[in-house]
Design a protein around this motif. Structure first.
Motif, PDB file in Angstrom:
ATOM      1  N   THR A   1       0.656  -1.136  -0.154  1.00 38.68           N
ATOM      2  CA  THR A   1      -0.060   0.069   0.114  1.00 38.68           C
ATOM      3  C   THR A   1       0.851   1.502  -0.021  1.00 38.68           C
ATOM      4  OG1 THR A   1      -1.701  -1.096   1.256  1.00 38.68           O
ATOM      5  CG2 THR A   1      -1.637   1.033   1.181  1.00 38.68           C
ATOM      6  N   VAL A   2       0.816   2.050  -1.123  1.00 45.50           N
ATOM      7  CA  VAL A   2       1.793   3.122  -1.238  1.00 45.50           C
ATOM      8  C   VAL A   2       1.259   4.763  -0.997  1.00 45.50           C
ATOM      9  CG1 VAL A   2       3.183   4.135  -2.936  1.00 45.50           C
ATOM     10  CG2 VAL A   2       3.114   1.718  -2.892  1.00 45.50           C
ATOM     11  N   LYS A   3       1.714   5.170  -0.172  1.00 45.81           N
ATOM     12  CA  LYS A   3       1.302   6.771  -0.106  1.00 45.81           C
ATOM     13  C   LYS A   3       2.236   7.522  -0.561  1.00 45.81           C
ATOM     14  CE  LYS A   3      -1.922   5.913   3.801  1.00 45.81           C
ATOM     15  NZ  LYS A   3      -2.097   6.427   5.312  1.00 45.81           N
ATOM     16  N   ILE A   4       1.809   8.530  -1.419  1.00 42.18           N
ATOM     17  CA  ILE A   4       2.758   9.638  -2.150  1.00 42.18           C
ATOM     18  C   ILE A   4       2.658  11.132  -1.440  1.00 42.18           C
ATOM     19  CG2 ILE A   4       3.657  10.692  -4.105  1.00 42.18           C
ATOM     20  CD1 ILE A   4       2.687   8.154  -5.650  1.00 42.18           C
ATOM     21  N   VAL A   5       3.226  11.655  -1.084  1.00 40.36           N
ATOM     22  CA  VAL A   5       3.004  13.181  -0.735  1.00 40.36           C
ATOM     23  C   VAL A   5       3.988  13.902  -1.527  1.00 40.36           C
ATOM     24  CG1 VAL A   5       3.110  14.916   0.959  1.00 40.36           C
ATOM     25  CG2 VAL A   5       2.223  12.425   1.599  1.00 40.36           C
ATOM     26  N   ALA A   6       3.466  14.883  -2.403  1.00 41.14           N
ATOM     27  CA  ALA A   6       4.130  15.862  -3.030  1.00 41.14           C
ATOM     28  C   ALA A   6       3.835  17.259  -2.825  1.00 41.14           C
ATOM     29  CB  ALA A   6       3.621  15.551  -4.754  1.00 41.14           C
TER      30      ALA A   6
ATOM     31  N   ASP B   1      11.413   5.338  -3.541  1.00 40.00           N
ATOM     32  CA  ASP B   1      11.749   6.590  -4.099  1.00 40.00           C
ATOM     33  C   ASP B   1      12.312   6.385  -5.384  1.00 40.00           C
ATOM     34  OD1 ASP B   1      11.034   7.827  -1.866  1.00 40.00           O
ATOM     35  OD2 ASP B   1      12.957   7.684  -0.831  1.00 40.00           O
ATOM     36  N   ALA B   2      12.490   5.090  -6.123  1.00 38.08           N
ATOM     37  CA  ALA B   2      13.207   5.216  -7.234  1.00 38.08           C
ATOM     38  C   ALA B   2      12.278   5.492  -8.487  1.00 38.08           C
ATOM     39  CB  ALA B   2      13.900   3.783  -7.369  1.00 38.08           C
ATOM     40  N   TYR B   3      10.902   5.481  -8.265  1.00 41.62           N
ATOM     41  CA  TYR B   3      10.024   5.273  -9.340  1.00 41.62           C
ATOM     42  C   TYR B   3       9.388   6.625  -9.709  1.00 41.62           C
ATOM     43  CZ  TYR B   3      10.604   0.657  -7.575  1.00 41.62           C
ATOM     44  OH  TYR B   3      11.100  -0.722  -7.147  1.00 41.62           O
ATOM     45  N   LEU B   4       9.824   7.653  -8.915  1.00 37.64           N
ATOM     46  CA  LEU B   4       9.389   8.939  -9.313  1.00 37.64           C
ATOM     47  C   LEU B   4      10.470   9.764  -9.008  1.00 37.64           C
ATOM     48  CD1 LEU B   4       5.731   9.726  -8.110  1.00 37.64           C
ATOM     49  CD2 LEU B   4       6.546   9.551 -10.387  1.00 37.64           C
ATOM     50  N   CYS B   5      10.834  10.967  -9.996  1.00 31.94           N
ATOM     51  CA  CYS B   5      11.812  11.870  -9.596  1.00 31.94           C
ATOM     52  C   CYS B   5      11.297  13.283 -10.020  1.00 31.94           C
ATOM     53  CB  CYS B   5      13.043  11.602 -10.691  1.00 31.94           C
ATOM     54  SG  CYS B   5      12.726  11.611 -12.432  1.00 31.94           S
ATOM     55  N   LYS B   6      12.331  14.355  -9.876  1.00 32.17           N
ATOM     56  CA  LYS B   6      12.050  15.656 -10.041  1.00 32.17           C
ATOM     57  C   LYS B   6      11.576  16.125 -11.580  1.00 32.17           C
ATOM     58  CE  LYS B   6      11.784  20.027  -9.115  1.00 32.17           C
ATOM     59  NZ  LYS B   6      10.835  20.669  -8.197  1.00 32.17           N
ATOM     60  N   ASP B   7      11.900  15.115 -12.431  1.00 27.81           N
ATOM     61  CA  ASP B   7      11.703  15.234 -13.812  1.00 27.81           C
ATOM     62  C   ASP B   7      10.101  14.946 -14.301  1.00 27.81           C
ATOM     63  OD1 ASP B   7      14.100  16.561 -14.473  1.00 27.81           O
ATOM     64  OD2 ASP B   7      14.904  14.673 -15.292  1.00 27.81           O
TER      65      ASP B   7
ATOM     66  N   ASN C   1       9.118  18.661  -3.070  1.00 31.55           N
ATOM     67  CA  ASN C   1       9.458  17.495  -2.261  1.00 31.55           C
ATOM     68  C   ASN C   1       8.803  16.446  -2.488  1.00 31.55           C
ATOM     69  OD1 ASN C   1      11.020  16.240   0.062  1.00 31.55           O
ATOM     70  ND2 ASN C   1       9.006  16.021   0.842  1.00 31.55           N
ATOM     71  N   ILE C   2       9.038  15.393  -2.794  1.00 32.17           N
ATOM     72  CA  ILE C   2       8.294  14.298  -2.952  1.00 32.17           C
ATOM     73  C   ILE C   2       8.548  12.853  -2.098  1.00 32.17           C
ATOM     74  CG2 ILE C   2       7.625  12.142  -4.701  1.00 32.17           C
ATOM     75  CD1 ILE C   2       8.885  14.369  -6.805  1.00 32.17           C
ATOM     76  N   SER C   3       7.724  12.489  -1.150  1.00 32.61           N
ATOM     77  CA  SER C   3       7.967  11.610  -0.265  1.00 32.61           C
ATOM     78  C   SER C   3       7.048  10.375  -0.417  1.00 32.61           C
ATOM     79  CB  SER C   3       7.205  12.175   1.250  1.00 32.61           C
ATOM     80  OG  SER C   3       7.408  11.012   2.000  1.00 32.61           O
ATOM     81  N   VAL C   4       7.568   9.233  -0.581  1.00 30.61           N
ATOM     82  CA  VAL C   4       6.856   7.986  -0.777  1.00 30.61           C
ATOM     83  C   VAL C   4       7.082   7.078   0.125  1.00 30.61           C
ATOM     84  CG1 VAL C   4       6.584   6.147  -2.425  1.00 30.61           C
ATOM     85  CG2 VAL C   4       7.333   8.374  -3.359  1.00 30.61           C
ATOM     86  N   THR C   5       6.099   6.408   0.954  1.00 30.44           N
ATOM     87  CA  THR C   5       6.197   5.568   1.842  1.00 30.44           C
ATOM     88  C   THR C   5       5.141   4.274   1.650  1.00 30.44           C
ATOM     89  OG1 THR C   5       4.421   6.562   3.221  1.00 30.44           O
ATOM     90  CG2 THR C   5       6.751   7.221   3.869  1.00 30.44           C
ATOM     91  N   TYR C   6       5.339   3.098   2.328  1.00 26.74           N
ATOM     92  CA  TYR C   6       4.592   1.982   1.992  1.00 26.74           C
ATOM     93  C   TYR C   6       4.497   1.009   3.338  1.00 26.74           C
ATOM     94  CZ  TYR C   6       8.785  -0.462   2.175  1.00 26.74           C
ATOM     95  OH  TYR C   6      10.068  -1.119   2.544  1.00 26.74           O
ATOM     96  N   GLN C   7       3.200   0.395   3.034  1.00 27.39           N
ATOM     97  CA  GLN C   7       2.892  -0.576   4.088  1.00 27.39           C
ATOM     98  C   GLN C   7       2.959  -1.923   3.553  1.00 27.39           C
ATOM     99  OE1 GLN C   7      -1.302  -0.698   5.584  1.00 27.39           O
ATOM    100  NE2 GLN C   7      -0.579  -0.502   7.640  1.00 27.39           N
TER     101      GLN C   7
END
Length: 271
Positions: free
Chosen positions: A178-183, A220-226, A233-239
């Motif tokens: 379960t992935v949560k992204i905060v941009a 963090d490898a699947y989304l980048c600044k580009d 800021n991009i934060s990715v966490t998972y459960q």
């Protein structure tokens, strides 16, 4: 002639060579010819054979460069890992059965002579029995005789000498993420900010393109600044499997674990 990584050497056209010649003549003789007024002059007649020679040479170089690129491309396609290596086995299964596979690295002395292979297959799919035998045959063609196999999916591979070999592989265990992204939106950005679903879908697409059975999950490898130029800021966490705390650490997967993104949600913060 020009060069770029994608197209290699590109010979100049007759018009390009003529334009370069006119520029050189004007610089050296303090004249003001244009390509149109230069054609037909005595200088044009003098230099014309040289222009044809240059065209021939550059076309030849361009042709040779193209052939070299084709040859390198051919060699790259024919170069393969030894079939008995982990990468060789995985490549053969992918090429012959169109199935993702993973082979456990042998890091323990006690595991020498053992072969642990996981194949990403659906046992309930139509034609599985035939696919299973194709996988068994492919593994048998790659792995040396005398290896001990591990797995629930077993079968017989008949060698060239008619001898039967017992082959086995595993069905991967799914690890649900379960992935949560905060941009966070940058105050400096003037870009259009997409809705959350667009970011979530992009993450899933990038993950699908990069992931292979047995790979670690690197959030963090699947989304980048580009990908999100408007974000500061991009934060990715998972459960994992719907339990425990959310974390941003790399999930170290076993060779027989398949990462599945069961849910990807995004929160866009515009401060």
């Amino acid at each position: 002639m020009s060069f770029d990584i994608e197209n290699g050497y590109s010979p100049r056209t007759e018009e390009d060579i003529l334009s370069d010649l006119v520029d050189s003549v004007n610089f050296n003789y303090k004249t003001s010819y244009t390509p149109e007024t230069f054609v037909g002059t005595n200088l044009h007649k003098l230099y014309y054979p040289g222009m044809q020679l240059i065209m021939g040479v550059e076309n030849g170089i361009g042709s040779i460069a193209a052939k070299v690129q084709d040859y390198i491309s051919y060699i790259n396609k024919t170069i393969a890992y030894p079939k008995s290596s982990p990468n060789g086995i995985m490549n053969e299964i992918k090429n012959k059965c169109n199935i993702g596979a993973s082979v456990m690295p042998i890091n323990n002395v006690d595991d020498r002579g053992k072969c642990y292979i996981a194949c990403d297959v659906d046992k309930s799919a139509a034609g599985y029995d035939e696919l299973k035998q194709n996988i068994i045959n492919t593994i048998g063609e790659c792995v040396s005789a005398g290896c001990a196999f591990n797995g629930t999916e077993t079968g017989i591979f008949v060698g060239n000498n008619g001898q039967n070999f017992q082959i086995a592989y595993e069905i991967p265990t799914e690890v649900n993420m379960t992935v949560k992204i905060v941009a966070t939106v940058s105050r400096n950005s003037k870009d259009f900010i997409p809705i959350e679903n667009v970011v979530s879908n992009l993450y899933q697409e990038k993950f699908k393109a990069a992931y292979r059975l047995g790979f670690d999950f690197e959030p963090d490898a699947y989304l980048c600044k580009d990908d999100l130029p408007w974000a500061s800021n991009i934060s990715v966490t998972y459960q994992v499997n719907g339990a425990g705390d959310f974390t941003g650490n790399v999930y170290k997967a076993a060779y027989n674990q398949k990462i599945v993104l069961t849910s990807v949600s995004t929160d866009v913060i515009d401060e």
